[in-house]
Design a protein around this motif. Structure first.
Motif, PDB file in Angstrom:
ATOM      1  N   PRO A   1       0.827  -1.217   0.000  1.00  0.00           N
ATOM      2  CA  PRO A   1       0.000   0.000   0.000  1.00  0.00           C
ATOM      3  C   PRO A   1       0.858   1.263   0.000  1.00  0.00           C
ATOM      4  O   PRO A   1       2.030   1.255   0.410  1.00  0.00           O
ATOM      5  CB  PRO A   1      -0.793  -0.120   1.315  1.00  0.00           C
ATOM      6  CG  PRO A   1      -0.674  -1.548   1.733  1.00  0.00           C
ATOM      7  CD  PRO A   1       0.644  -2.027   1.206  1.00  0.00           C
ATOM      8  N   ASP A   2       0.253   2.373  -0.433  1.00  0.00           N
ATOM      9  CA  ASP A   2       0.952   3.660  -0.401  1.00  0.00           C
ATOM     10  C   ASP A   2       1.028   4.218   1.014  1.00  0.00           C
ATOM     11  O   ASP A   2       2.020   4.840   1.387  1.00  0.00           O
ATOM     12  CB  ASP A   2       0.243   4.666  -1.313  1.00  0.00           C
ATOM     13  CG  ASP A   2       0.352   4.291  -2.785  1.00  0.00           C
ATOM     14  OD1 ASP A   2       1.355   3.654  -3.160  1.00  0.00           O
ATOM     15  OD2 ASP A   2      -0.568   4.627  -3.548  1.00  0.00           O
ATOM     16  N   ASP A   3      -0.025   4.010   1.802  1.00  0.00           N
ATOM     17  CA  ASP A   3      -0.043   4.496   3.172  1.00  0.00           C
ATOM     18  C   ASP A   3       1.066   3.829   3.979  1.00  0.00           C
ATOM     19  O   ASP A   3       1.229   2.600   3.955  1.00  0.00           O
ATOM     20  CB  ASP A   3      -1.399   4.198   3.812  1.00  0.00           C
ATOM     21  CG  ASP A   3      -1.449   4.584   5.277  1.00  0.00           C
ATOM     22  OD1 ASP A   3      -1.567   5.780   5.559  1.00  0.00           O
ATOM     23  OD2 ASP A   3      -1.356   3.666   6.130  1.00  0.00           O
ATOM     24  N   ALA A   4       1.840   4.630   4.707  1.00  0.00           N
ATOM     25  CA  ALA A   4       3.027   4.109   5.404  1.00  0.00           C
ATOM     26  C   ALA A   4       2.668   3.051   6.440  1.00  0.00           C
ATOM     27  O   ALA A   4       3.358   2.028   6.556  1.00  0.00           O
ATOM     28  CB  ALA A   4       3.780   5.262   6.070  1.00  0.00           C
ATOM     29  N   ASN A   5       1.618   3.277   7.210  1.00  0.00           N
ATOM     30  CA  ASN A   5       1.255   2.306   8.238  1.00  0.00           C
ATOM     31  C   ASN A   5       0.737   1.008   7.629  1.00  0.00           C
ATOM     32  O   ASN A   5       1.070  -0.090   8.088  1.00  0.00           O
ATOM     33  CB  ASN A   5       0.211   2.897   9.180  1.00  0.00           C
ATOM     34  CG  ASN A   5       0.784   3.946  10.103  1.00  0.00           C
ATOM     35  OD1 ASN A   5       2.006   4.069  10.240  1.00  0.00           O
ATOM     36  ND2 ASN A   5      -0.075   4.722  10.747  1.00  0.00           N
ATOM     37  N   ALA A   6      -0.096   1.126   6.598  1.00  0.00           N
ATOM     38  CA  ALA A   6      -0.607  -0.071   5.922  1.00  0.00           C
ATOM     39  C   ALA A   6       0.531  -0.840   5.266  1.00  0.00           C
ATOM     40  O   ALA A   6       0.536  -2.083   5.252  1.00  0.00           O
ATOM     41  CB  ALA A   6      -1.661   0.327   4.886  1.00  0.00           C
ATOM     42  N   ARG A   7       1.487  -0.102   4.742  1.00  0.00           N
ATOM     43  CA  ARG A   7       2.662  -0.731   4.124  1.00  0.00           C
ATOM     44  C   ARG A   7       3.452  -1.518   5.169  1.00  0.00           C
ATOM     45  O   ARG A   7       3.854  -2.663   4.926  1.00  0.00           O
ATOM     46  CB  ARG A   7       3.532   0.365   3.509  1.00  0.00           C
ATOM     47  CG  ARG A   7       4.674  -0.106   2.635  1.00  0.00           C
ATOM     48  CD  ARG A   7       5.462   1.110   2.149  1.00  0.00           C
ATOM     49  NE  ARG A   7       6.460   0.755   1.168  1.00  0.00           N
ATOM     50  CZ  ARG A   7       6.267   0.756  -0.132  1.00  0.00           C
ATOM     51  NH1 ARG A   7       5.072   1.072  -0.619  1.00  0.00           N
ATOM     52  NH2 ARG A   7       7.239   0.428  -0.966  1.00  0.00           N
TER      53      ARG A   7
END
Length: 235
Positions: free
Chosen positions: A88-94
């Motif tokens: 994912p692009d979102d840092a936490n989801a990544r």
């Protein structure tokens, strides 16, 4: 630049998708990147040329320009970082997706491989009947924990990610044993992974190699490298 991966010339699983090159093929198919495959025999895997790429004499390896990688998790992680579609692009989801990659390889896979060893190679031992329930319980413990965490969700954290790719690949090792049947949500989870077009392309590519090898072997007394037995195991 087109990457080159290595794969078994004749996979011990007969093309069932359990050899670890399937995971790399799947990742490349998911991100839409072309790749070439160099097939290696069991004897060639122990030769200096291959050992320079993989010091433990296994597959797969990954080459792109002056970069050479081994270890499936590292290769898939590299692909996922380099190309959009698996993280994912979102840092936490990544970060969560990467965590699930590690969980698949470090937490889920070890007891499954232990079970595979006991099932395939130790069943004729005098102590097998006493040990097998313990090994199975360790697998069921992990399956139960993961089943509760996944629940009714399609994927681990929203959209399909590299974490799902690795987890489905690990759970596929149990499909033939029937152990997933007690966890309908996990069986459905694995089925969703297998239904992805990218997985189908990766699976078909590996199957085609083994079909060609079997055809070439027709009429022969056997491959000079021999075949190792594999169902839930591979190097």
């Amino acid at each position: 630049m087109t990457a080159t991966i290595t794969a078994f010339e004749r996979s011990p699983d007969g093309g069932k998708g359990l050899a670890r090159d399937t995971r790399v093929r799947w990742a490349l198919e998911e991100v839409g990147q072309p790749y070439e495959v160099r097939l290696v025999s069991f004897s060639a895997m122990k030769e200096p040329a291959h050992l320079a790429l993989h010091p433990f004499g296994q597959i797969p390896t990954y080459e792109e320009g002056d970069l050479g990688l081994f270890e499936t998790g590292a290769i898939v992680f590299h692909i996922a970082e380099r190309h959009a579609g698996l993280l994912p692009d979102d840092a936490n989801a990544r970060a969560r997706a990467i965590t699930w990659m590690f969980a698949a390889l470090s937490t889920m896979e070890p007891p499954i491989l232990e079970f595979g060893t006991a099932w395939l190679f130790e069943s004729d031992k005098s102590w097998s009947a006493q040990r097998m329930p313990l090994v199975q319980d360790r697998v069921r413990n992990r399956l139960g924990q993961f089943s509760r965490r996944l629940g009714d969700d399609d994927w681990l954290d929203g959209a399909f990610s590299a974490g799902d790719l690795m987890m489905v690949s690990v759970l596929l090792r149990l499909k033939a044993s029937g152990m997933l049947d007690d966890y309908p949500n996990l069986s459905a989870y694995v089925a969703r992974g297998e239904a992805r077009p990218a997985y189908k392309r990766a699976f078909d590519a590996q199957l085609a190699v083994n079909t060609a090898a079997s055809t070439a072997d027709t009429g022969r007394s056997g491959s000079k490298d021999g075949h190792r037995r594999m169902s839930v195991l591979d190097p």
